[in-house]
Design a protein around this motif. Structure first.
Motif, PDB file in Angstrom:
ATOM      1  N   MET A  63       0.837  -1.208   0.000  1.00  8.86           N
ATOM      2  CA  MET A  63       0.000   0.000   0.000  1.00  8.86           C
ATOM      3  C   MET A  63       0.866   1.250   0.000  1.00  8.86           C
ATOM      4  N   GLN A  64       1.965   1.204   0.737  1.00  7.44           N
ATOM      5  CA  GLN A  64       2.906   2.331   0.705  1.00  7.44           C
ATOM      6  C   GLN A  64       3.436   2.543  -0.715  1.00  7.44           C
ATOM      7  N   LYS A  65       3.837   1.467  -1.356  1.00  3.78           N
ATOM      8  CA  LYS A  65       4.372   1.575  -2.721  1.00  3.78           C
ATOM      9  C   LYS A  65       3.337   2.135  -3.685  1.00  3.78           C
ATOM     10  N   GLU A  66       2.088   1.723  -3.513  1.00  5.59           N
ATOM     11  CA  GLU A  66       1.014   2.254  -4.361  1.00  5.59           C
ATOM     12  C   GLU A  66       0.828   3.746  -4.110  1.00  5.59           C
ATOM     13  N   GLY A  67       0.908   4.159  -2.866  1.00  2.81           N
ATOM     14  CA  GLY A  67       0.815   5.582  -2.557  1.00  2.81           C
ATOM     15  C   GLY A  67       1.954   6.379  -3.174  1.00  2.81           C
ATOM     16  N   ILE A  68       3.155   5.848  -3.066  1.00  8.94           N
ATOM     17  CA  ILE A  68       4.329   6.507  -3.656  1.00  8.94           C
ATOM     18  C   ILE A  68       4.169   6.603  -5.173  1.00  8.94           C
ATOM     19  N   ARG A  69       3.675   5.542  -5.762  1.00 11.14           N
ATOM     20  CA  ARG A  69       3.444   5.522  -7.226  1.00 11.14           C
ATOM     21  C   ARG A  69       2.545   6.674  -7.673  1.00 11.14           C
ATOM     22  N   TRP A  70       1.619   7.081  -6.784  1.00 12.03           N
ATOM     23  CA  TRP A  70       0.678   8.143  -7.121  1.00 12.03           C
ATOM     24  C   TRP A  70       1.016   9.472  -6.458  1.00 12.03           C
ATOM     25  N   GLY A  71       2.251   9.627  -5.999  1.00 16.17           N
ATOM     26  CA  GLY A  71       2.722  10.936  -5.553  1.00 16.17           C
ATOM     27  C   GLY A  71       2.723  11.191  -4.060  1.00 16.17           C
ATOM     28  N   ALA A  72       2.417  10.177  -3.262  1.00 16.45           N
ATOM     29  CA  ALA A  72       2.434  10.357  -1.805  1.00 16.45           C
ATOM     30  C   ALA A  72       3.819  10.035  -1.246  1.00 16.45           C
ATOM     31  N   GLU A  73       4.116  10.596  -0.120  1.00 19.33           N
ATOM     32  CA  GLU A  73       5.321  10.237   0.623  1.00 19.33           C
ATOM     33  C   GLU A  73       4.952   9.105   1.589  1.00 19.33           C
ATOM     34  N   ALA A  74       5.913   8.274   1.912  1.00 26.91           N
ATOM     35  CA  ALA A  74       5.712   7.194   2.885  1.00 26.91           C
ATOM     36  C   ALA A  74       6.904   7.201   3.845  1.00 26.91           C
ATOM     37  N   PRO A  75       6.935   8.154   4.778  1.00 27.66           N
ATOM     38  CA  PRO A  75       8.099   8.301   5.645  1.00 27.66           C
ATOM     39  C   PRO A  75       8.214   7.258   6.748  1.00 27.66           C
ATOM     40  N   PHE A  76       7.179   6.440   6.941  1.00 31.37           N
ATOM     41  CA  PHE A  76       7.217   5.426   8.000  1.00 31.37           C
ATOM     42  C   PHE A  76       6.235   4.307   7.674  1.00 31.37           C
ATOM     43  N   LEU A  77       6.471   3.153   8.254  1.00 33.00           N
ATOM     44  CA  LEU A  77       5.535   2.039   8.193  1.00 33.00           C
ATOM     45  C   LEU A  77       4.812   2.021   9.536  1.00 33.00           C
ATOM     46  N   ARG A  78       3.501   2.128   9.502  1.00 32.26           N
ATOM     47  CA  ARG A  78       2.728   2.204  10.743  1.00 32.26           C
ATOM     48  C   ARG A  78       2.808   0.882  11.499  1.00 32.26           C
ATOM     49  N   PRO A  79       3.061   0.915  12.807  1.00 30.92           N
ATOM     50  CA  PRO A  79       3.103  -0.321  13.594  1.00 30.92           C
ATOM     51  C   PRO A  79       1.742  -1.009  13.603  1.00 30.92           C
ATOM     52  N   LYS A  80       1.755  -2.322  13.641  1.00 29.20           N
ATOM     53  CA  LYS A  80       0.516  -3.112  13.601  1.00 29.20           C
ATOM     54  C   LYS A  80      -0.450  -2.722  14.719  1.00 29.20           C
ATOM     55  N   HIS A  81       0.057  -2.416  15.911  1.00 29.39           N
ATOM     56  CA  HIS A  81      -0.840  -2.086  17.016  1.00 29.39           C
ATOM     57  C   HIS A  81      -1.561  -0.748  16.810  1.00 29.39           C
ATOM     58  N   LEU A  82      -1.120   0.045  15.844  1.00 31.33           N
ATOM     59  CA  LEU A  82      -1.791   1.303  15.507  1.00 31.33           C
ATOM     60  C   LEU A  82      -2.591   1.186  14.215  1.00 31.33           C
ATOM     61  N   ALA A  83      -2.793  -0.050  13.757  1.00 31.49           N
ATOM     62  CA  ALA A  83      -3.517  -0.263  12.500  1.00 31.49           C
ATOM     63  C   ALA A  83      -4.647  -1.275  12.679  1.00 31.49           C
ATOM     64  N   THR A  84      -5.296  -1.219  13.818  1.00 29.17           N
ATOM     65  CA  THR A  84      -6.426  -2.103  14.055  1.00 29.17           C
ATOM     66  C   THR A  84      -7.729  -1.392  13.722  1.00 29.17           C
ATOM     67  N   TYR A  85      -8.811  -2.131  13.730  1.00 32.15           N
ATOM     68  CA  TYR A  85     -10.132  -1.555  13.462  1.00 32.15           C
ATOM     69  C   TYR A  85     -10.465  -0.452  14.474  1.00 32.15           C
ATOM     70  N   GLU A  86     -10.018  -0.618  15.697  1.00 26.60           N
ATOM     71  CA  GLU A  86     -10.310   0.346  16.746  1.00 26.60           C
ATOM     72  C   GLU A  86      -9.347   1.535  16.765  1.00 26.60           C
ATOM     73  N   SER A  87      -8.275   1.482  16.007  1.00 29.10           N
ATOM     74  CA  SER A  87      -7.277   2.562  16.007  1.00 29.10           C
ATOM     75  C   SER A  87      -7.865   3.857  15.470  1.00 29.10           C
ATOM     76  N   SER A  88      -7.455   4.947  16.083  1.00 26.95           N
ATOM     77  CA  SER A  88      -7.900   6.275  15.659  1.00 26.95           C
ATOM     78  C   SER A  88      -6.909   6.832  14.624  1.00 26.95           C
ATOM     79  N   SER A  89      -7.381   7.660  13.749  1.00 25.66           N
ATOM     80  CA  SER A  89      -6.477   8.315  12.795  1.00 25.66           C
ATOM     81  C   SER A  89      -5.683   9.423  13.467  1.00 25.66           C
ATOM     82  N   ASP A  90      -6.079   9.794  14.691  1.00 17.57           N
ATOM     83  CA  ASP A  90      -5.330  10.817  15.444  1.00 17.57           C
ATOM     84  C   ASP A  90      -3.970  10.279  15.806  1.00 17.57           C
TER      85      ASP A  90
END
Length: 82
Positions: A55-82
């Motif tokens: 998904m990071q690579k796809e974002g980069i392909r379309w002009g986004a930066e990907a300065p970090f890989l989000r940790p799994k514990h911050l990527a759950t259904y209950e995780s906030s975008s904050d």
């Protein structure tokens, strides 16, 4: 003032597995988000926040930066975008 746009794309999904990479009319959901962000006159910087390298690579392909890989514990259904 500078404005940051953020694409949030986690690997897990409740209904459609890896839906952010799913193709609709030849473009992924990430591509649609990035294209829309880039069209905005307010977008000074575009970042993709994801726990998935593809998904990071796809974002980069379309002009986004990907300065970090989000940790799994911050990527759950209950995780906030904050």
């Amino acid at each position: 003032m500078r404005t940051l746009f953020l694409i949030i794309a986690r690997q897990g999904s409740k209904n459609i597995v890896r839906k952010n990479l799913a193709s609709i009319a030849g473009l992924s959901l990430i591509a649609y988000k990035a294209i829309s962000a880039r069209k905005s006159r307010h977008c000074d910087r575009l970042i993709i926040s994801s726990d998935d390298e593809a998904m990071q690579k796809e974002g980069i392909r379309w002009g986004a930066e990907a300065p970090f890989l989000r940790p799994k514990h911050l990527a759950t259904y209950e995780s906030s975008s904050d």
